[in-house]
Design a protein around this motif. Structure first.
Motif, PDB file in Angstrom:
ATOM      1  N   HIS A  79     -10.792  -0.951   2.244  1.00 21.49           N
ATOM      2  CA  HIS A  79     -10.224   0.073   1.359  1.00 21.49           C
ATOM      3  C   HIS A  79      -9.818  -0.510   0.009  1.00 21.49           C
ATOM      4  N   PHE A  80      -9.518  -1.795  -0.013  1.00 18.94           N
ATOM      5  CA  PHE A  80      -9.168  -2.451  -1.270  1.00 18.94           C
ATOM      6  C   PHE A  80     -10.375  -2.489  -2.218  1.00 18.94           C
ATOM      7  N   VAL A  81     -11.582  -2.568  -1.683  1.00 15.40           N
ATOM      8  CA  VAL A  81     -12.797  -2.519  -2.511  1.00 15.40           C
ATOM      9  C   VAL A  81     -12.795  -1.227  -3.335  1.00 15.40           C
ATOM     10  N   LEU A  82     -12.567  -0.112  -2.673  1.00 12.41           N
ATOM     11  CA  LEU A  82     -12.567   1.195  -3.342  1.00 12.41           C
ATOM     12  C   LEU A  82     -11.360   1.355  -4.260  1.00 12.41           C
ATOM     13  N   LEU A  83     -10.203   0.897  -3.798  1.00 10.35           N
ATOM     14  CA  LEU A  83      -8.985   0.971  -4.597  1.00 10.35           C
ATOM     15  C   LEU A  83      -9.147   0.179  -5.895  1.00 10.35           C
ATOM     16  N   SER A  84      -9.770  -0.977  -5.824  1.00  5.35           N
ATOM     17  CA  SER A  84      -9.976  -1.804  -7.016  1.00  5.35           C
ATOM     18  C   SER A  84     -10.859  -1.100  -8.041  1.00  5.35           C
ATOM     19  N   LEU A  93      -6.680  12.776 -12.356  1.00 10.41           N
ATOM     20  CA  LEU A  93      -6.469  13.390 -11.045  1.00 10.41           C
ATOM     21  C   LEU A  93      -7.583  13.018 -10.066  1.00 10.41           C
ATOM     22  N   ASP A  94      -8.823  12.963 -10.538  1.00 16.49           N
ATOM     23  CA  ASP A  94      -9.947  12.577  -9.673  1.00 16.49           C
ATOM     24  C   ASP A  94      -9.794  11.132  -9.190  1.00 16.49           C
ATOM     25  N   ILE A  95      -9.489  10.244 -10.120  1.00 12.48           N
ATOM     26  CA  ILE A  95      -9.323   8.827  -9.772  1.00 12.48           C
ATOM     27  C   ILE A  95      -8.105   8.650  -8.866  1.00 12.48           C
ATOM     28  N   ALA A  96      -7.001   9.291  -9.222  1.00 16.73           N
ATOM     29  CA  ALA A  96      -5.757   9.146  -8.458  1.00 16.73           C
ATOM     30  C   ALA A  96      -5.908   9.658  -7.030  1.00 16.73           C
ATOM     31  N   GLU A  97      -6.660  10.719  -6.840  1.00 19.14           N
ATOM     32  CA  GLU A  97      -6.875  11.250  -5.491  1.00 19.14           C
ATOM     33  C   GLU A  97      -7.527  10.196  -4.598  1.00 19.14           C
ATOM     34  N   SER A  98      -8.563   9.553  -5.116  1.00 19.39           N
ATOM     35  CA  SER A  98      -9.242   8.499  -4.369  1.00 19.39           C
ATOM     36  C   SER A  98      -8.322   7.298  -4.154  1.00 19.39           C
ATOM     37  N   ALA A  99      -7.624   6.883  -5.205  1.00 20.70           N
ATOM     38  CA  ALA A  99      -6.734   5.725  -5.117  1.00 20.70           C
ATOM     39  C   ALA A  99      -5.615   5.964  -4.113  1.00 20.70           C
ATOM     40  N   LYS A 100      -5.039   7.166  -4.134  1.00 25.22           N
ATOM     41  CA  LYS A 100      -3.967   7.498  -3.191  1.00 25.22           C
ATOM     42  C   LYS A 100      -4.473   7.424  -1.751  1.00 25.22           C
ATOM     43  N   GLU A 101      -5.647   7.944  -1.523  1.00 25.23           N
ATOM     44  CA  GLU A 101      -6.229   7.924  -0.179  1.00 25.23           C
ATOM     45  C   GLU A 101      -6.411   6.479   0.307  1.00 25.23           C
ATOM     46  N   ASN A 102      -6.911   5.629  -0.573  1.00 24.10           N
ATOM     47  CA  ASN A 102      -7.126   4.231  -0.194  1.00 24.10           C
ATOM     48  C   ASN A 102      -5.808   3.482  -0.019  1.00 24.10           C
ATOM     49  N   ALA A 103      -4.853   3.722  -0.894  1.00 23.85           N
ATOM     50  CA  ALA A 103      -3.532   3.090  -0.771  1.00 23.85           C
ATOM     51  C   ALA A 103      -2.850   3.522   0.525  1.00 23.85           C
ATOM     52  N   GLY A 136       0.824  -1.211   0.000  1.00 25.56           N
ATOM     53  CA  GLY A 136       0.000   0.000   0.000  1.00 25.56           C
ATOM     54  C   GLY A 136       0.857   1.258   0.000  1.00 25.56           C
ATOM     55  N   LYS A 137       1.914   1.233   0.802  1.00 25.94           N
ATOM     56  CA  LYS A 137       2.837   2.377   0.858  1.00 25.94           C
ATOM     57  C   LYS A 137       3.575   2.551  -0.470  1.00 25.94           C
ATOM     58  N   THR A 138       3.966   1.438  -1.075  1.00 26.63           N
ATOM     59  CA  THR A 138       4.647   1.506  -2.376  1.00 26.63           C
ATOM     60  C   THR A 138       3.713   2.073  -3.440  1.00 26.63           C
ATOM     61  N   LEU A 139       2.472   1.628  -3.442  1.00 30.62           N
ATOM     62  CA  LEU A 139       1.496   2.127  -4.416  1.00 30.62           C
ATOM     63  C   LEU A 139       1.242   3.622  -4.198  1.00 30.62           C
ATOM     64  N   TYR A 140       1.121   4.026  -2.954  1.00 29.00           N
ATOM     65  CA  TYR A 140       0.931   5.444  -2.629  1.00 29.00           C
ATOM     66  C   TYR A 140       2.106   6.266  -3.177  1.00 29.00           C
ATOM     67  N   ALA A 141       3.324   5.797  -2.955  1.00 26.58           N
ATOM     68  CA  ALA A 141       4.520   6.495  -3.452  1.00 26.58           C
ATOM     69  C   ALA A 141       4.525   6.540  -4.983  1.00 26.58           C
ATOM     70  N   THR A 142       4.074   5.476  -5.602  1.00 29.14           N
ATOM     71  CA  THR A 142       4.014   5.440  -7.072  1.00 29.14           C
ATOM     72  C   THR A 142       3.071   6.516  -7.592  1.00 29.14           C
ATOM     73  N   PHE A 143       1.916   6.647  -6.977  1.00 30.21           N
ATOM     74  CA  PHE A 143       0.981   7.706  -7.387  1.00 30.21           C
ATOM     75  C   PHE A 143       1.599   9.081  -7.191  1.00 30.21           C
ATOM     76  N   ASN A 144       2.316   9.278  -6.092  1.00 34.55           N
ATOM     77  CA  ASN A 144       2.952  10.576  -5.832  1.00 34.55           C
ATOM     78  C   ASN A 144       4.067  10.895  -6.821  1.00 34.55           C
TER      79      ASN A 144
END
Length: 170
Positions: free
Chosen positions: A107-112, A81-91, A57-65
């Motif tokens: 949170h994986f439900v939303l991330l998926s 940007l809209d999708i990434a904002e939500s994905a980053k929050e969940n990651a 999750g931390k790696t995915l968050y860093a990837t989005f950043n």
């Protein structure tokens, strides 16, 4: 003399055109790294490995950043940007909650859903499957993205590893 000047102009034009084309290729946006890191997270969930899930999750968050949004086509940038904002929050939430597997799975439900939306928006070169578990998300059902045809359910892990079905191929 005319032939030399024309030859120089032709070579200059060709080099300029080639450089412009190579810059286009270099700036083409890809979600491949995002998908790869999502899949690592998904695979850790299938094994009930909460610490590995948090790390992924931390790696995915860093990837989005680390995404350079200037490489994204202007028509797609707002949606990204809209999708990434939500994905980053969940990651980020998944990464910050090691030891709380049920919470990570919520949170994986939303991330998926977010990753599925990114794949719809940008496509993928990799063959992927959209899988579905009717029991996930408190019986509402939920999707996940997988790189393998075999069902390995990240929502229930070892409790019901093969529960689910392929909804479609991406």
């Amino acid at each position: 003399m005319k032939n030399i000047i024309l030859s120089i102009l032709l070579v200059t034009f060709t080099i300029g055109f080639t450089n412009a084309q190579s810059k286009k290729v270099q700036t083409k946006f890809s979600i491949d790294k995002i998908v790869t890191n999502y899949l690592a997270l998904k695979n850790a969930l299938t094994k009930d490995e909460t610490k590995a899930v948090a790390s992924a999750g931390k790696t995915l968050y860093a990837t989005f950043n680390a995404v350079k949004t200037n490489a994204i086509d202007a028509k797609l940038k707002k949606d990204y940007l809209d999708i990434a904002e939500s994905a980053k929050e969940n990651a980020e939430h998944i990464g910050d909650n090691a030891g709380k597997l049920d919470h990570q799975r919520e949170h994986f439900v939303l991330l998926s859903k977010d990753i599925n939306d990114l794949i719809k928006l940008f496509g993928t070169k990799q063959k992927l499957y959209q899988d579905y578990c009717p029991m996930a998300d408190e019986g509402k059902g939920a999707i996940w993205i997988s790189e393998v045809k075999e069902i390995k359910n990240p929502y229930y892990g070892s409790n019901m590893l093969t529960c689910g079905s392929i909804k479609k191929t991406l």
